[in-house]
Scaffold this motif. Sequence first.
Motif, mmCIF file in Angstrom:
data_model
loop_
_atom_site.group_PDB
_atom_site.id
_atom_site.type_symbol
_atom_site.label_atom_id
_atom_site.label_comp_id
_atom_site.label_asym_id
_atom_site.label_seq_id
_atom_site.Cartn_x
_atom_site.Cartn_y
_atom_site.Cartn_z
ATOM 1 N N LEU A 173 0.828 -1.202 0.000
ATOM 2 C CA LEU A 173 0.000 0.000 0.000
ATOM 3 C C LEU A 173 0.870 1.262 0.000
ATOM 4 O O LEU A 173 2.051 1.210 -0.213
ATOM 5 C CB LEU A 173 -0.921 -0.016 1.218
ATOM 6 N N ARG A 174 0.226 2.398 0.211
ATOM 7 C CA ARG A 174 0.871 3.703 0.399
ATOM 8 C C ARG A 174 1.559 4.262 -0.847
ATOM 9 O O ARG A 174 2.432 5.110 -0.755
ATOM 10 C CB ARG A 174 1.853 3.659 1.576
ATOM 11 N N LEU A 175 1.178 3.802 -2.018
ATOM 12 C CA LEU A 175 1.540 4.454 -3.273
ATOM 13 C C LEU A 175 0.231 4.846 -3.944
ATOM 14 O O LEU A 175 -0.749 4.106 -3.881
ATOM 15 C CB LEU A 175 2.318 3.524 -4.194
ATOM 16 N N GLY A 176 0.195 6.001 -4.605
ATOM 17 C CA GLY A 176 -1.062 6.387 -5.220
ATOM 18 C C GLY A 176 -0.912 7.439 -6.295
ATOM 19 O O GLY A 176 0.160 8.027 -6.483
ATOM 20 N N GLN A 177 -2.013 7.662 -7.007
ATOM 21 C CA GLN A 177 -2.113 8.722 -8.000
ATOM 22 C C GLN A 177 -3.184 9.697 -7.543
ATOM 23 O O GLN A 177 -4.192 9.296 -6.960
ATOM 24 C CB GLN A 177 -2.472 8.155 -9.373
ATOM 25 N N CYS A 178 -2.965 10.964 -7.794
ATOM 26 C CA CYS A 178 -3.876 12.011 -7.337
ATOM 27 C C CYS A 178 -5.303 11.729 -7.782
ATOM 28 O O CYS A 178 -5.564 11.368 -8.934
ATOM 29 C CB CYS A 178 -3.405 13.356 -7.869
ATOM 30 N N ALA A 179 -6.253 11.901 -6.864
ATOM 31 C CA ALA A 179 -7.662 11.625 -7.143
ATOM 32 C C ALA A 179 -8.328 12.724 -7.958
ATOM 33 O O ALA A 179 -9.433 12.523 -8.480
ATOM 34 C CB ALA A 179 -8.418 11.440 -5.821
ATOM 35 N N ARG A 180 -7.679 13.865 -8.104
ATOM 36 C CA ARG A 180 -8.245 14.934 -8.927
ATOM 37 C C ARG A 180 -8.200 14.509 -10.391
ATOM 38 O O ARG A 180 -7.166 14.071 -10.903
ATOM 39 C CB ARG A 180 -7.457 16.223 -8.722
ATOM 40 N N ASN A 193 -2.443 7.719 8.805
ATOM 41 C CA ASN A 193 -3.467 6.684 8.609
ATOM 42 C C ASN A 193 -3.371 5.986 7.255
ATOM 43 O O ASN A 193 -4.113 5.042 6.990
ATOM 44 C CB ASN A 193 -4.865 7.262 8.796
ATOM 45 N N GLY A 194 -2.473 6.443 6.378
ATOM 46 C CA GLY A 194 -2.293 5.785 5.098
ATOM 47 C C GLY A 194 -3.463 5.927 4.142
ATOM 48 O O GLY A 194 -3.680 5.077 3.287
ATOM 49 N N ARG A 195 -4.222 7.034 4.251
ATOM 50 C CA ARG A 195 -5.409 7.210 3.413
ATOM 51 C C ARG A 195 -5.317 8.446 2.526
ATOM 52 O O ARG A 195 -6.337 9.007 2.117
ATOM 53 C CB ARG A 195 -6.656 7.298 4.294
#
Length: 222
Positions: A173-180, A193-195
């Motif tokens: 976890l803890r990798l992501g792409q911007c939700a915009r 919290n890793g969210r």
Amino acid sequence: MLRQKLGSVTNLLRRTVPRASMMTMGTIAEVTRCTRLRCFNGLMQFNHDNMTGVALAADLANIAAAGTPTCDDVQQLLVTHQIRRPDVTTTSRAEILAWGLRLHAVFAQADTVRRCGELNELLTCSATRLYLTSHDGLRPHLHFVRDDDNLVHRLMAVTAGGLALFLVYSEGLRLGQCARATCSKVFVDTSRNGRRAYCSSRCGNHDAVERHRNKHHRPRHC
């Protein structure tokens, strides 16, 4: 599983190692247990060993997806991350940016299994061996490529290997792409919290404003 393995090792040593030595083994087991708890109960510790490669990977992914950065742009990023011998040529720039786009795909995957699959593709062509090094007076640590290899190979190895280590610590976890919707930036989630969902507070605030506007400007039906 880790606790069971440690228990088996400790029981074996209890039969073969003098009693005076068991305090050391108990201490090792306790340190290992506590380290695991700190990493996976929402208080994951971020340090040089698990952040160097992944932070660089995120920045390379973003600069590659942003457009057409110059050699100087790429080199400045490498200097910021304290990459040794960071001289970027026209040829190496193209190779680095192509690698950055492949790194971007790892961050963009929302599914852990697919993310690991994407990363395994990168590992097969980069971090294929381990080297123990203590360059520049640092304590011994692992590298995924020889110190004297060229810049592109070193970047490929440190980013792919660093991502692999990070995903082990973070349970994928803890990798992501911007939700915009209009933003393609990726990020490493170091929140408590890793969210984390956005690359920046600016993008988060923009979406919050849009949601507020949409909520209060819905057409009323008679």
